[in-house]
Write a protein that holds these residues in place. Sequence first.
Motif, PDB file in Angstrom:
ATOM      1  N   LEU A  60       1.259  -1.091  -0.174  1.00 52.34           N
ATOM      2  CA  LEU A  60       0.533  -0.036  -0.231  1.00 52.34           C
ATOM      3  C   LEU A  60       0.719   1.153  -0.524  1.00 52.34           C
ATOM      4  CD1 LEU A  60      -3.331  -0.722   2.774  1.00 52.34           C
ATOM      5  CD2 LEU A  60      -3.213   0.076  -0.421  1.00 52.34           C
ATOM      6  N   ASN A  61       2.286   1.112  -0.174  1.00 51.05           N
ATOM      7  CA  ASN A  61       3.079   2.013  -0.262  1.00 51.05           C
ATOM      8  C   ASN A  61       3.772   2.744  -1.262  1.00 51.05           C
ATOM      9  OD1 ASN A  61       4.922   4.125   1.041  1.00 51.05           O
ATOM     10  ND2 ASN A  61       5.177   3.355   2.663  1.00 51.05           N
ATOM     11  N   THR A  62       2.885   3.205  -2.013  1.00 50.45           N
ATOM     12  CA  THR A  62       3.030   3.255  -3.726  1.00 50.45           C
ATOM     13  C   THR A  62       4.692   4.046  -4.273  1.00 50.45           C
ATOM     14  OG1 THR A  62       1.955   5.423  -3.085  1.00 50.45           O
ATOM     15  CG2 THR A  62       0.751   3.467  -4.230  1.00 50.45           C
ATOM     16  N   CYS A  63       4.568   5.134  -2.627  1.00 48.25           N
ATOM     17  CA  CYS A  63       6.675   5.628  -3.316  1.00 48.25           C
ATOM     18  C   CYS A  63       7.463   4.066  -3.126  1.00 48.25           C
ATOM     19  CB  CYS A  63       6.750   6.579  -1.716  1.00 48.25           C
ATOM     20  SG  CYS A  63       4.834   7.890  -2.011  1.00 48.25           S
ATOM     21  N   HIS A  64       6.769   3.493  -2.492  1.00 49.99           N
ATOM     22  CA  HIS A  64       7.947   2.371  -1.883  1.00 49.99           C
ATOM     23  C   HIS A  64       7.994   1.036  -2.866  1.00 49.99           C
ATOM     24  CE1 HIS A  64       8.754   4.523   1.868  1.00 49.99           C
ATOM     25  NE2 HIS A  64       9.250   5.276   1.467  1.00 49.99           N
ATOM     26  N   SER A  65       7.135   1.172  -4.197  1.00 47.96           N
ATOM     27  CA  SER A  65       7.126  -0.536  -4.575  1.00 47.96           C
ATOM     28  C   SER A  65       8.195  -0.887  -5.081  1.00 47.96           C
ATOM     29  CB  SER A  65       5.895   0.646  -5.293  1.00 47.96           C
ATOM     30  OG  SER A  65       6.475   0.668  -6.390  1.00 47.96           O
ATOM     31  N   HIS A  66       8.867  -0.044  -4.921  1.00 44.89           N
ATOM     32  CA  HIS A  66       9.753  -0.750  -5.663  1.00 44.89           C
ATOM     33  C   HIS A  66      11.343  -1.156  -4.169  1.00 44.89           C
ATOM     34  CE1 HIS A  66      10.844   3.311  -4.442  1.00 44.89           C
ATOM     35  NE2 HIS A  66      12.134   3.798  -4.985  1.00 44.89           N
ATOM     36  N   PHE A  67      11.172  -0.970  -3.955  1.00 44.27           N
ATOM     37  CA  PHE A  67      12.377  -1.373  -2.323  1.00 44.27           C
ATOM     38  C   PHE A  67      12.062  -3.051  -2.091  1.00 44.27           C
ATOM     39  CE2 PHE A  67      12.512   2.518   0.854  1.00 44.27           C
ATOM     40  CZ  PHE A  67      13.213   2.811   0.265  1.00 44.27           C
ATOM     41  N   ARG A  68      11.217  -3.637  -2.908  1.00 44.44           N
ATOM     42  CA  ARG A  68      11.183  -5.250  -2.233  1.00 44.44           C
ATOM     43  C   ARG A  68      12.235  -5.916  -3.052  1.00 44.44           C
ATOM     44  NH1 ARG A  68       5.701  -8.575  -4.168  1.00 44.44           N
ATOM     45  NH2 ARG A  68       5.339  -8.974  -1.732  1.00 44.44           N
ATOM     46  N   ASP A  69      12.825  -4.711  -4.784  1.00 42.85           N
ATOM     47  CA  ASP A  69      14.101  -4.915  -5.537  1.00 42.85           C
ATOM     48  C   ASP A  69      14.942  -4.853  -4.320  1.00 42.85           C
ATOM     49  OD1 ASP A  69      12.317  -6.488  -7.001  1.00 42.85           O
ATOM     50  OD2 ASP A  69      11.415  -4.415  -8.046  1.00 42.85           O
ATOM     51  N   ARG A  70      14.699  -3.428  -3.723  1.00 43.28           N
ATOM     52  CA  ARG A  70      16.542  -2.607  -3.908  1.00 43.28           C
ATOM     53  C   ARG A  70      16.945  -3.524  -2.869  1.00 43.28           C
ATOM     54  NH1 ARG A  70      15.171  -0.995  -7.808  1.00 43.28           N
ATOM     55  NH2 ARG A  70      14.788   1.086  -8.901  1.00 43.28           N
ATOM     56  N   VAL A  71      16.588  -3.986  -1.755  1.00 42.75           N
ATOM     57  CA  VAL A  71      16.382  -4.447  -0.726  1.00 42.75           C
ATOM     58  C   VAL A  71      17.742  -5.461  -1.665  1.00 42.75           C
ATOM     59  CG1 VAL A  71      15.111  -6.596   0.014  1.00 42.75           C
ATOM     60  CG2 VAL A  71      16.336  -5.373   1.992  1.00 42.75           C
ATOM     61  N   GLN A  72      17.900  -6.030  -1.653  1.00 42.12           N
ATOM     62  CA  GLN A  72      18.940  -7.272  -2.664  1.00 42.12           C
ATOM     63  C   GLN A  72      19.712  -5.835  -3.573  1.00 42.12           C
ATOM     64  OE1 GLN A  72      17.830  -9.950  -2.366  1.00 42.12           O
ATOM     65  NE2 GLN A  72      15.740  -9.651  -1.513  1.00 42.12           N
ATOM     66  N   ASP A  73      19.945  -5.667  -3.878  1.00 43.17           N
ATOM     67  CA  ASP A  73      20.848  -4.162  -3.944  1.00 43.17           C
ATOM     68  C   ASP A  73      21.510  -4.089  -2.661  1.00 43.17           C
ATOM     69  OD1 ASP A  73      20.031  -4.316  -6.823  1.00 43.17           O
ATOM     70  OD2 ASP A  73      18.582  -2.955  -6.269  1.00 43.17           O
ATOM     71  N   VAL A  74      21.054  -3.946  -1.018  1.00 50.42           N
ATOM     72  CA  VAL A  74      21.551  -3.607  -0.220  1.00 50.42           C
ATOM     73  C   VAL A  74      22.360  -4.576   0.322  1.00 50.42           C
ATOM     74  CG1 VAL A  74      21.763  -2.532   1.371  1.00 50.42           C
ATOM     75  CG2 VAL A  74      20.040  -1.846  -0.016  1.00 50.42           C
ATOM     76  N   LYS A  75      21.801  -5.999   0.115  1.00 56.56           N
ATOM     77  CA  LYS A  75      22.371  -7.303   0.422  1.00 56.56           C
ATOM     78  C   LYS A  75      23.293  -7.416  -0.140  1.00 56.56           C
ATOM     79  CE  LYS A  75      18.654  -9.698   2.647  1.00 56.56           C
ATOM     80  NZ  LYS A  75      17.842 -10.951   2.686  1.00 56.56           N
ATOM     81  N   ARG A  76      23.965  -7.216  -1.618  1.00 55.22           N
ATOM     82  CA  ARG A  76      24.509  -7.420  -2.441  1.00 55.22           C
ATOM     83  C   ARG A  76      25.370  -6.611  -1.666  1.00 55.22           C
ATOM     84  NH1 ARG A  76      25.516  -5.062  -6.638  1.00 55.22           N
ATOM     85  NH2 ARG A  76      22.943  -4.308  -7.165  1.00 55.22           N
ATOM     86  N   GLY A  77      25.859  -5.329  -1.650  1.00 59.70           N
ATOM     87  CA  GLY A  77      26.458  -4.209  -1.156  1.00 59.70           C
ATOM     88  C   GLY A  77      26.996  -5.146  -0.032  1.00 59.70           C
TER      89      GLY A  77
ATOM     90  N   LEU B 267      27.406  -8.106   1.548  1.00 61.74           N
ATOM     91  CA  LEU B 267      28.016  -9.196   1.472  1.00 61.74           C
ATOM     92  C   LEU B 267      29.693  -9.138   0.821  1.00 61.74           C
ATOM     93  CD1 LEU B 267      27.921 -12.943   1.370  1.00 61.74           C
ATOM     94  CD2 LEU B 267      26.996 -11.929  -0.692  1.00 61.74           C
ATOM     95  N   MET B 268      29.325  -8.124  -0.242  1.00 60.76           N
ATOM     96  CA  MET B 268      30.504  -7.561  -1.012  1.00 60.76           C
ATOM     97  C   MET B 268      32.059  -6.996   0.094  1.00 60.76           C
ATOM     98  SD  MET B 268      29.222  -6.293  -4.684  1.00 60.76           S
ATOM     99  CE  MET B 268      31.189  -5.767  -4.953  1.00 60.76           C
ATOM    100  N   ALA B 269      30.868  -6.008   1.361  1.00 59.90           N
ATOM    101  CA  ALA B 269      32.146  -5.907   1.845  1.00 59.90           C
ATOM    102  C   ALA B 269      32.295  -6.723   3.395  1.00 59.90           C
ATOM    103  CB  ALA B 269      31.828  -4.898   2.396  1.00 59.90           C
ATOM    104  N   GLY B 270      31.903  -8.724   3.301  1.00 59.20           N
ATOM    105  CA  GLY B 270      32.134  -9.161   4.265  1.00 59.20           C
ATOM    106  C   GLY B 270      31.395  -9.069   5.359  1.00 59.20           C
TER     107      GLY B 270
ATOM    108  N   MET C 190      23.684   2.650  -5.488  1.00 57.75           N
ATOM    109  CA  MET C 190      23.502   4.038  -4.619  1.00 57.75           C
ATOM    110  C   MET C 190      23.050   2.796  -3.739  1.00 57.75           C
ATOM    111  SD  MET C 190      21.554   5.418  -2.082  1.00 57.75           S
ATOM    112  CE  MET C 190      20.038   5.800  -3.097  1.00 57.75           C
ATOM    113  N   SER C 191      22.404   2.087  -3.632  1.00 57.64           N
ATOM    114  CA  SER C 191      21.459   1.107  -2.827  1.00 57.64           C
ATOM    115  C   SER C 191      22.870  -0.071  -2.322  1.00 57.64           C
ATOM    116  CB  SER C 191      20.332   0.748  -3.244  1.00 57.64           C
ATOM    117  OG  SER C 191      19.095   1.024  -4.052  1.00 57.64           O
ATOM    118  N   ALA C 192      23.131  -0.635  -3.497  1.00 56.04           N
ATOM    119  CA  ALA C 192      24.526  -1.272  -3.270  1.00 56.04           C
ATOM    120  C   ALA C 192      26.017  -0.655  -2.319  1.00 56.04           C
ATOM    121  CB  ALA C 192      24.810  -2.180  -4.404  1.00 56.04           C
ATOM    122  N   ASP C 193      26.472   0.663  -2.689  1.00 58.82           N
ATOM    123  CA  ASP C 193      26.646   1.562  -2.570  1.00 58.82           C
ATOM    124  C   ASP C 193      26.780   1.621  -0.674  1.00 58.82           C
ATOM    125  OD1 ASP C 193      28.225   1.047  -3.990  1.00 58.82           O
ATOM    126  OD2 ASP C 193      27.336   3.206  -4.624  1.00 58.82           O
TER     127      ASP C 193
END
Length: 577
Positions: free
Chosen positions: A54-71, A73-76, A234-237
């Motif tokens: 129901l949060n239209t502003c954050h509808s892309h966050f389901r995917d962005r969280v994977q980018d954060v996790k990738r970052g 993991l890369m940093a250990g 930026m999310s991965a960063d």
Amino acid sequence: MTRKSPADLRSARWFSKDDLRSFGHRSRMMQMGYSEEEFRDRPMIGILNTWSELNTCHSHFRDRVQDVKRGVLMAGGIGVEMPALSVDESNTKPTSMLYRNLLAMETEEMIRSHPLDGVVLMGGCDKTTPGLVLGAISAGVPLIYLPAGPMLRGNYAGKILGSGSDAWKYWDERRAGNISDEEWQGVQGGIARSAGTCMTMGTASTMTAIADAMGITLPGASSIPAVDSGHQRMSADCGRRIVDMVWEDLTPDRIITAAACRNAAIVAMATGCSTNAVVHLIAMARRAGHDLTLDDLDALGRETPLIANVRPAGKDYLMEDFYYAGGLRALMKQLEERLDTSCMTVTGRTLGENLAGAEVYNTDVIRPLSNPVYKEGSLAVLRGNLCPDGAVIKPAACDPKYYLHEGPALVFDSYPEMKAAVDDEDLDVTPDTVMVLRNAGPQGGPGFPEWGMLPIPKALIKQGYRDMLRISDARMSGTSYGACVLHVAPESYIGGPLALLRSGDVVRLDLAARRLDMLVDEDELARRRAAWTAPERRFERGYGHMFSRHVTQADQGCDFDFLQTDFGRAAGEPDIF
């Protein structure tokens, strides 16, 4: 700089001891498929995600969280997603502001109670930025804020649309009978075209810009459109950087200093910020132990020119244009001489170092100081016998003819009463009338709703009028505009002077003198005060009950009294569990 060792990690209290409790923690992590080497002796990063369907502003966050996790993991490190209350602006009634402090409490307690060494805060929609940051400040672990980013510009029939601002405009035209049902439906379908927050300089972009200027985002992160591939990078960063921040022990108290809060206020004024910024900035600064006041903000507003030509305070452009023009880094570069560039940021570098090389690519979107959109900042604070503790107005977004104005009050005690009256074409109202809505503050609303941009009465709309002086103890959307005085404090619901105003009383606004007064003699006001009785409380149970008894007034930031800094910090609790 002394770096932490694995034994110094906060998560080591959960996973590194040779006792039964740690055995239980490790075995349950293994239950989820992790091997011990994945979570032991590595920073555990909480990714607090305010995504919801129901949060239209954050509808892309389901995917962005994977980018954060990738970052991460890369940093250990190991990244763990934790859902946080999604206080969306679009679908929450009576107002998302009612739940900002609930998100702040949840954030603080999630961090306190879990084995988190640092956090990435995923927010953007209006109240998610202050809610997440308030809680994380109190928790005290390293944090980095990931802004949702603005949506793409709206479009209909060859016209560029700005969320919120154009909705108000076209609604007035519809009420006047000037646009058809088909045109109204076209605007509805074209004004919000992608994931992301409002693409005007509304509350969402204001608050993410404040976080950016405060030093708790990656440099310029607040400007990147939500659906731009740069937002994924930026999310991965963010994921990579938060791991290093944990090892460096770069905690919020080293970043959110009094100087950083002042920087944020200056930048907010220069962007044409939402009036909501006042409430959230005061709350955030005070959580960090800094006594920022309305008078401080007014003083900065008087000396800071508005240089972002972005709607609604600007006339021509939207956030996508702002990004292409160089974004927040470019705007801050214009203000560099006014900022404390020695402030530390989440990068581990100073603000000045982060601004090196920033350029403006379109000087009509981001103006030089010599050619501002408006010579002062976007907000002004008023005092007077109607608002002894202050009120707020956005001069850059209203007709200058209202800067000095006298007129008779037309007072409404509730939103439904006002809503019914403005559609009455026989309403006794003139362009000089001062419309007043009360019982809409933090306790009265309940929750301080965005009702402050009172609709222009239909009788005036049909005569061609599109603005008039309006006063309330409510807030208004950051995408709104017009001669609206807001946040009148103390609010009428608890007996503030606005409760004593009557229809027909003359009200006087003098912007230059920063005054708002009702021209009623003191003896009459004393009689009215003696006759006033407090309304019944709005809530009898649950969170609303807590809110109504502990929320502070608008001039104090509307935080809960028991969450202020005098009540201590959460993450430094002794190891007693």
